[in-house]
Enzyme design. Structure first.
Site, PDB file in Angstrom:
ATOM      1  N   LYS A 211       0.840  -1.202   0.000  1.00 36.06           N
ATOM      2  CA  LYS A 211       0.000   0.000   0.000  1.00 36.06           C
ATOM      3  C   LYS A 211       0.876   1.253   0.000  1.00 36.06           C
ATOM      4  O   LYS A 211       0.688   2.164  -0.781  1.00 36.06           O
ATOM      5  CB  LYS A 211      -0.914  -0.036   1.223  1.00 36.06           C
ATOM      6  CG  LYS A 211      -1.833   1.133   1.344  1.00 36.06           C
ATOM      7  CD  LYS A 211      -2.752   0.937   2.529  1.00 36.06           C
ATOM      8  CE  LYS A 211      -3.102   2.262   3.154  1.00 36.06           C
ATOM      9  NZ  LYS A 211      -3.902   2.108   4.369  1.00 36.06           N
ATOM     10  N   GLU A 217      11.076  -4.528   3.524  1.00 34.48           N
ATOM     11  CA  GLU A 217      11.135  -5.962   3.218  1.00 34.48           C
ATOM     12  C   GLU A 217      10.632  -6.226   1.799  1.00 34.48           C
ATOM     13  O   GLU A 217      11.262  -6.936   1.011  1.00 34.48           O
ATOM     14  CB  GLU A 217      10.264  -6.763   4.200  1.00 34.48           C
ATOM     15  CG  GLU A 217      10.745  -6.769   5.624  1.00 34.48           C
ATOM     16  CD  GLU A 217      10.104  -5.665   6.470  1.00 34.48           C
ATOM     17  OE1 GLU A 217       9.831  -4.563   5.933  1.00 34.48           O
ATOM     18  OE2 GLU A 217       9.901  -5.904   7.664  1.00 34.48           O
ATOM     19  N   GLY A 271      -4.179  -2.018   5.720  1.00 34.47           N
ATOM     20  CA  GLY A 271      -3.522  -3.191   5.144  1.00 34.47           C
ATOM     21  C   GLY A 271      -4.097  -4.502   5.652  1.00 34.47           C
ATOM     22  O   GLY A 271      -4.388  -5.421   4.886  1.00 34.47           O
ATOM     23  N   ARG A 272      -4.317  -4.591   6.966  1.00 35.93           N
ATOM     24  CA  ARG A 272      -4.772  -5.869   7.536  1.00 35.93           C
ATOM     25  C   ARG A 272      -6.244  -6.141   7.244  1.00 35.93           C
ATOM     26  O   ARG A 272      -6.759  -7.210   7.572  1.00 35.93           O
ATOM     27  CB  ARG A 272      -4.486  -5.912   9.035  1.00 35.93           C
ATOM     28  CG  ARG A 272      -5.035  -4.742   9.818  1.00 35.93           C
ATOM     29  CD  ARG A 272      -4.472  -4.711  11.234  1.00 35.93           C
ATOM     30  NE  ARG A 272      -4.842  -3.514  11.973  1.00 35.93           N
ATOM     31  CZ  ARG A 272      -4.166  -2.372  11.945  1.00 35.93           C
ATOM     32  NH1 ARG A 272      -3.106  -2.251  11.189  1.00 35.93           N
ATOM     33  NH2 ARG A 272      -4.563  -1.330  12.669  1.00 35.93           N
ATOM     34  N   GLU A 357      -2.465  -6.103  15.868  1.00 38.77           N
ATOM     35  CA  GLU A 357      -2.053  -4.817  15.303  1.00 38.77           C
ATOM     36  C   GLU A 357      -3.188  -3.798  15.467  1.00 38.77           C
ATOM     37  O   GLU A 357      -2.950  -2.609  15.617  1.00 38.77           O
ATOM     38  CB  GLU A 357      -1.670  -4.987  13.820  1.00 38.77           C
ATOM     39  CG  GLU A 357      -0.848  -3.830  13.283  1.00 38.77           C
ATOM     40  CD  GLU A 357      -0.198  -4.138  11.935  1.00 38.77           C
ATOM     41  OE1 GLU A 357       0.905  -4.712  11.916  1.00 38.77           O
ATOM     42  OE2 GLU A 357      -0.798  -3.806  10.901  1.00 38.77           O
ATOM     43  N   LYS A 505      10.123   0.110  12.348  1.00 41.09           N
ATOM     44  CA  LYS A 505      10.745   0.174  11.014  1.00 41.09           C
ATOM     45  C   LYS A 505      11.840   1.238  10.993  1.00 41.09           C
ATOM     46  O   LYS A 505      12.923   1.032  10.451  1.00 41.09           O
ATOM     47  CB  LYS A 505       9.696   0.548   9.951  1.00 41.09           C
ATOM     48  CG  LYS A 505       8.701  -0.533   9.607  1.00 41.09           C
ATOM     49  CD  LYS A 505       7.821  -0.044   8.455  1.00 41.09           C
ATOM     50  CE  LYS A 505       6.605  -0.919   8.253  1.00 41.09           C
ATOM     51  NZ  LYS A 505       5.642  -0.408   7.286  1.00 41.09           N
TER      52      LYS A 505
END
Ligand code: F6P
Length: 543
Positions: A211, A217, A271-272, A357, A505
């Site tokens: 997204k 990663e 995202g999830r 999350e 991150k």
């Protein structure tokens, strides 16, 4: 915006008193069942094709009433309505959380901030379907004209877990001729394992799902995959044999993906919660647009249940309220999810991200401390394997863990020619039911020997459906998504941001620089323990 401190309300206090009474009275599920013959009927809720049996929970009729009063006080129904209407419920990021729009169906309309959200959703679904059809039919080929045989999804977290879970769950519905693989980890072993598995660059399509288009990663894997492809086929192959799903279209094109292969994600889908978006492109290629559509329809049926059913008969709402009941009034810290379905073996990993999350938060929407525990730890495995690993802990350990068992009436596969064909599924289901029963009621096998006794009184949910179809999978996904959001709504937290992960991150990037740096650089840039780790790492690398 000030949000209600739910822990300071009379409804919270009433639940606290009620819990203490039950606990002091030594409530036991055995007694609750024998005192109330209508219990199963009252506490088994139907949502779409799912039967959600909540009868083995440590609740009385009064508990349910008090939980519903709590939901009322927390404004759960209003929050659900605001979420579905496209209000900026993700307040810290100033965005709506419109995953329900992704599956709202052909007739739906929703305009948010002057934008026709449904028109955008439908247009992107059509583009995805066209792309997936062309890959499946062989009309869309690799740069050298060979058909695509392998699709490699490059993405992590919400751009991976749900897709991999669904791809595995719907194995019986995949088309022949194309295999999907998933690469998420920055550990090169992940991509190398897939590429070294006999993949032919001329027949491989990479689907880069990010997204943000900024997740290190995913970008590291994408760069390595592009190098692998172009080394074999020349620089022009990457544009053609990469598709990208992202909210940052320009970055994807700059990376080298052909503009026609870039699909949109929107900032209003977390995202999830993005399984129903273009993030599902690899899945759609694997199962086809019709099956993908059935999965969306399944999600929609539970979305409709969420909206239409009063909370007293509302499966995700009741599950969310039970989560609050155990976490805050029984002090339970975790929940096990155990599908009795090999196909759902990745379900727990997907659910971990959705729940932890979303609800692993310590401040309310207005930034003030929550004043109570929030997300439970979600863990689990697959029955019957899990019986031979952690069920001992569930049955006789000192920690009570509510468990969710997911069971299907029909198998999607059998071992042809095996002597017990047709019976193995019964064995699977019988084991699932036995676990729920033993947890609830205990056993006294072995007489008075305390080593052999199972105390029972351990809560569980049984979710049952006829079989694991795309629609049923969609229903399960929506059930657990909504349950999570309901739970977050009671706590008054934002279930749609993830600043903790983002901080991690940033730190990793700073440390990565340190790993590559000259060991003589000043040590003060990191904390002393990280500095010591870096030094030790560099010694090992030099050795
Ligand atoms: O894990 C953190 C996270 O931000 C998740 O919320 C998200 O699903 C994942 O990273 C991947 O993000 P992206 O799709 O932007 O690469």
């Amino acid at each position: 915006m000030a949000s209600t401190d739910i822990t300071a309300t009379g409804e919270w206090a009433a639940l606290g008193r009620h819990a203490r009474e039950l606990q002091a009275g030594g409530v036991h599920l055995r007694d609750l069942f024998s005192a109330d013959p209508g219990r199963v009927e009252r506490l088994a809720v139907t949502a779409g094709d799912l039967v959600v049996d909540l009868s083995r929970h440590l609740v009385t009729a009064e508990t349910v009433e008090l939980l519903l009063a709590l939901a009322d006080r927390a404004g759960v129904a209003e929050r659900i309505a605001a979420t579905l209407a496209g209000d900026p419920v993700n307040a810290t990021e100033g965005r709506p959380a419109l995953h329900t729009a992704l599956r709202a169906g052909p007739g739906a309309s929703l305009v948010v901030g002057g934008v026709d959200v449904m028109a955008a959703v439908r247009a992107e679904l059509d583009r995805m379907a066209g792309f997936a059809r062309a890959v499946r039919s062989g009309e869309r080929r690799g740069a050298t004209g060979r058909p695509i045989r392998t699709v490699v999804n490059l993405g992590i977290g919400g751009s991976y877990l749900g897709l991999a879970m669904a791809h595995e769950a719907l194995a019986a519905f995949r088309g022949p001729g194309i295999e999907c693989r998933f690469v998420s980890n920055v550990d090169p072993a992940d991509l190398a394992t897939v590429l070294d598995d006999g993949l032919d660059p001329a027949e491989t399509l990479f689907v880069l799902v990010s997204k943000s288009f900024g997740t290190p990663e995913t970008l590291a894997n994408a760069r390595a995959a592009r190098a692998w492809l172009t080394a074999a086929l020349g620089p022009d192959a990457a544009g053609h044999q990469f598709a990208a799903v992202t909210a940052d279209r320009a970055a994807a094109i700059e990376f080298g993906v052909d503009a026609g292969n870039v699909f949109a994600m929107w900032d209003w889908v977390g995202g999830r919660y993005s399984m129903g978006s273009a993030a599902g492109l690899s899945l759609m290629i694997a199962i086809g647009e019709d099956r993908f559509g059935e999965m969306l329809a399944g999600m929609r049926s539970v979305d409709e249940h969420l909206v239409r059913q009063p909370l007293a008969g509302n499966a995700p709402a009741l599950m969310g309220l039970l989560g609050v009941w155990y976490r805050n009034f029984w002090g339970l810290q975790s929940r096990a999810v155990v599908p009795y379905s090999h196909r759902l073996r990745l379900f727990g990993s997907w659910l971990q991200q959705v729940v932890m999350e979303s609800n692993g938060k310590r401040v309310r929407l207005d930034g003030s401390p929550v004043g109570c525990d929030t997300s439970e730890v979600v863990w689990g495995g697959t029955g019957t394997d899990s019986q031979h690993s952690f069920h001992q802990f569930l049955h006789q350990g000192t920690t009570v863990v509510p468990a969710d068992f997911i069971v299907f009436a029909r198998p999607d596969v059998d071992v042809a020619g095996s002597p017990d064909a047709g019976e193995r599924h019964e064995a699977l289901v019988a084991n699932g039911f036995a676990q729920a029963a033993a947890l609830a009621f205990g056993t006294s096998v072995g007489g008075a020997d305390p080593h052999r006794q199972l105390p029972g009184n351990r809560p569980s949910t049984v979710v049952m459906a006829s079989e694991l179809t795309p629609s049923v999978l969609g229903q399960l996904v929506a059930l657990y998504e909504h349950q999570t959001v309901v739970q977050g709504a009671v706590w008054g937290i934002n279930s749609f941001d993830q600043y903790g992960v983002e901080q991690g991150k940033t730190l990793a990037a700073a440390i990565a620089e340190g790993l590559q740096a000259d060991p003589s650089r000043p040590a003060s840039e990191h904390d002393p323990s990280t500095t010591a780790l870096l030094a030790h790492y560099q010694r090992l690398r030099r050795a």
